[in-house]
Enzyme design. Structure first.
Site, short mmCIF file in Angstrom:
data_model
loop_
_atom_site.label_atom_id
_atom_site.label_comp_id
_atom_site.label_asym_id
_atom_site.label_seq_id
_atom_site.Cartn_x
_atom_site.Cartn_y
_atom_site.Cartn_z
N HIS A 263 0.83 -1.21 0.00
CA HIS A 263 0.00 0.00 0.00
C HIS A 263 0.87 1.26 0.00
O HIS A 263 0.69 2.15 -0.84
CB HIS A 263 -0.91 -0.02 1.23
N GLU A 264 1.79 1.34 0.95
CA GLU A 264 2.62 2.54 1.03
C GLU A 264 3.52 2.69 -0.19
O GLU A 264 3.81 3.80 -0.63
CB GLU A 264 3.45 2.53 2.32
N HIS B 284 1.63 4.43 -2.84
CA HIS B 284 1.74 5.88 -2.66
C HIS B 284 3.10 6.36 -3.18
O HIS B 284 3.20 7.42 -3.82
CB HIS B 284 1.63 6.23 -1.18
#
Length: 711
Positions: free
Chosen positions: A482-483, A486
């Site tokens: 997820h990160e 980003h």
């Protein structure tokens, strides 16, 4: 009086480090005050030059908008270092400066938006933007700046502007204090165990608890559970000691109120009162209306429609899950801790894991040896390479702000440098909890008038429990992906202007690139290649992988409820009327349960959850006193829903790959890079998604993903 000359202050000198990475080892907390003072002075000088250099009638894109996008470069450089380190490596001396500077920095921001004559010139360009022969990105930049100024009070009269600036200054100070209170609880509160307290814990958790004890200088027979989610969640999932699960859970869910000197109840009320006043100055009934006005959702009603649709389905799902847990409990005749007569919040994960093991023959401790941090980092890099041709080169010679941080150069397939990536993965004292992406420099071609393309410096922060090796749960690996999603949103940015760069997008769009990237972790070919046993390097067995995939939807009702409850209470907090009597002496006094007046945070939380019919045995994922999404800044205030909104987009978007029969389909990857990962805020998000997908999103893939689709 300045303590340092410009030459003595590394924040004010030209950085000769590789790729312009901040000279971390030279920067001390004492450097910031002087640096910020000079940075703010130069920023104001940039603004004065714009205003004095052109009349309102002659204002244009080239003499107002583009220079404003470049203005304050020194201040921005200093601020990015400061704010990043205040989150990632913030010892007490830096916390003191953080709190001291929060108000003045907010006041400076207001002074820019309210600088006499500046908005007049921006407004002039805005009104004639379609007559200036500009490209679509330039028009988008004008529109975003114009809206930024309006939402910051540029249209107010001078008296209202002064009042508004004071509100923003007070909010900055309160939000900083809230953050520091949570960090204080997370850093100082520990549960010290001995060997007799370890029953049921897998070896990876025992090793992490031992490392946490070593880090805190405790004796060889001690083990420590901190209030980091990466330690708490597995502890309350596996520990046979119900009393210790209860103690740990209560401490974890009481962050922000564990110590009377760090009690966030009053701070929350003050923040909410100021936000309510801020919204009403703009003509909105409440902060929820103000916050959602500049989102894809557009209004609290659209937000609530989505949340309640998922909430009601989630409650039905969680009822079935509770029945399965109770059935298991009743089937157990005896155990060392006794059988509870009902499922408490500190029991749910424990018994859910027992049912998971029984129903799917899946023990998470059996899975974790195949998910070492190093292997999963290789997996995210490999997926980025297969999708976008990116290559990550470790630079151990580049010194960062902490020994845990790894620094990489990121190259395109053709050898072109596209960005710098800092990976900070471990929990530690003086580091904010949770996981996040940030930047030390954004991508742009407008840092100066030359138009040189400046590459970004991106950082991912996680809070995994350090071990040798560090073994992740599947959920931890999802967080890593997820990160990194980003991170790629920042690294792959390909725009001209800083205001439109990378993750500077609408809040309910920003989670799309991150949540979309999570999907590749579940692809069988990725797991077969990268989920390898940390000792033998053997790939995860097919039958274990099959069991893991079958169990993915297990306990989804629980996860849906704890998230959606948080998002619903967020909406309620930011639509409530805040009692004018709320103050330290009023906290805890009666609140009228039949009104929407908020004077007691704990009571309001209980009443709202009762109204919703909160299922027994589950609490909000983030209770108000440590809900940093809402109260550490306004970024996610009245906006925690955005994860669910983006989940509609990411589930539908990933289907675009699945429809080709290839999760790494080159044509689809090219489109998702162009319109989702690289376009920043240069396109309206609805247009960007439609350009990628060929149509608007539909909700059914998200419901199916969560196991909430009624067949």
């Amino acid at each position: 009086m300045s303590s340092f000359t410009a030459l003595e202050n590394p924040l004010l000198t030209k950085w000769t480090t590789p790729h312009g990475i901040p000279p971390f080892t030279s920067i001390k907390p004492s450097h910031y005050e002087d640096a910020f003072k000079i940075g703010m002075e130069k920023h104001l000088l940039d603004i004065k030059t714009i205003v004095n250099g052109v009349t309102i009638e002659d204002a244009s894109f080239d003499n107002v908008i583009a220079p404003f996008d470049r203005a304050g470069s020194l201040l921005n450089q200093i601020a990015l270092v400061f704010h990043n380190l205040c989150s990632s490596d913030c010892p007490p001396e830096l916390q003191t400066i953080q709190l001291k500077l929060s108000g003045p920095l907010a006041a400076h921001s207001s002074s820019i938006y309210m600088y006499p004559g500046l908005f007049d010139r921006i407004n002039q360009v805005y009104n004639k933007r379609f007559d200036l022969l500009l490209n679509s990105e330039q028009i988008r930049l004008i529109e975003r700046f114009h809206l930024d100024f309006v939402r910051a009070g540029a249209k107010f009269d001078s008296i209202s502007q002064s009042k508004y600036a004071k509100i923003m200054e007070s909010l900055a100070e309160l939000e900083t204090k809230f953050t520091q209170n949570v960090m204080g609880d997370e850093s100082s509160y520990t549960i010290v165990l001995n060997e007799d307290d370890l029953s049921g814990l897998p070896s990876s958790i025992i090793e992490a608890a031992k490392q946490a004890a070593i880090d805190r200088g405790l004796n060889d027979n001690s083990y420590v559970i901190t209030l980091s989610r990466s330690l708490v969640e597995p502890f309350i999932t596996y520990s046979d000691r119900r009393d210790l699960r209860e103690k740990t859970w209560k401490a974890w869910t009481s962050r922000g109120e564990l110590d009377p000197s760090r009690n966030n109840h009053i701070i929350i009320l003050e923040i909410l009162k100021l936000r309510e006043e801020q919204a009403r100055m703009h003509g909105y009934n409440n902060f929820g209306e103000y916050a959602t006005a500049d989102t894809m959702a557009g209004s609290p009603k659209a937000v609530m429609d989505l949340l309640l649709k998922v909430w009601n389905r989630g409650k039905s799902s969680v009822d079935r899950e509770r029945s399965a847990l109770l059935e298991y409990i009743h089937s157990v005749s005896t155990n060392a801790i006794g059988i509870p007569d009902k499922i408490e919040p500190w029991d749910w994960r424990f018994y859910a894991e027992k049912v998971r093991q029984s129903k799917y023959d899946l023990d998470q401790s059996e899975v974790k040896p195949y998910f070492s941090l190093d292997a999963m980092v290789n997996a995210v890099f490999d997926c980025a390479n297969r999708l976008f041709g990116l290559k990550f080169i470790l630079r151990p010679d580049i010194i960062s702000y902490h020994p845990d941080v790894r620094t990489y150069e990121v190259y395109e397939e053709d050898g072109k440098l596209v960005g710098i990536f800092l990976h900070d993965n471990y929990a530690r004292p003086n580091k904010q909890g949770g996981a996040w992406m940030s930047e030390y420099r954004c991508q742009s071609r407008n840092y100066d008038e030359s138009g040189q393309h400046i590459i970004p410096i991106i950082v991912n922060n996680n809070n995994f429990a350090k071990g040798d090796p560090c073994l992740l749960s599947f959920d931890d690996a999802v967080t890593l992906f997820h990160e990194f999603g980003h991170g790629m949103h920042g690294m792959l940015s390909n725009v001209t202007y800083q205001r439109l760069s990378g993750t500077n997008v609408l809040r309910d769009f920003v989670e799309l690139p991150s949540q979309l990237f999570e999907h590749w972790l579940s692809e069988k070919e990725v797991l077969i290649k990268h989920a390898r046993h940390y000792l033998t390097n053997e790939p995860i067995p097919d039958e274990l992988l099959d069991r893991l995939m079958k169990a993915k939807k297990f306990n989804q009702g629980f996860s849906t409820i704890e998230f959606t409850a948080s998002a619903l209470v967020d909406q309620a907090l930011h639509s409530a009327v805040i009692s004018p009597l709320a103050s330290p002496i009023d906290e805890g006094k009666n609140t009228d349960s039949n009104s929407n007046v908020l004077a007691d945070i704990s009571l309001f939380e209980k009443q709202e959850l009762d109204k919703l019919g909160m299922p027994e045995g589950i609490v909000m994922r983030h209770r108000p006193t440590h809900f940093q999404h809402l109260f550490s800044s306004s970024a996610y205030a009245a906006g925690y829903y955005v994860y669910l909104w983006a989940e509609v987009l990411d589930a539908d978007g990933y289907d675009a790959f699945l429809e080709t029969g290839n999760p790494f389909d080159p044509s689809t990857a090219k489109k998702v890079r162009e319109y989702i990962y690289s376009s920043g805020n240069s396109l309206d998000p609805a247009v960007a998604y439609r350009s990628f997908r060929g149509r608007d999103p539909v909700i059914e893939p998200m419901l199916k993903k969560k196991g909430l689709l009624i067949e």
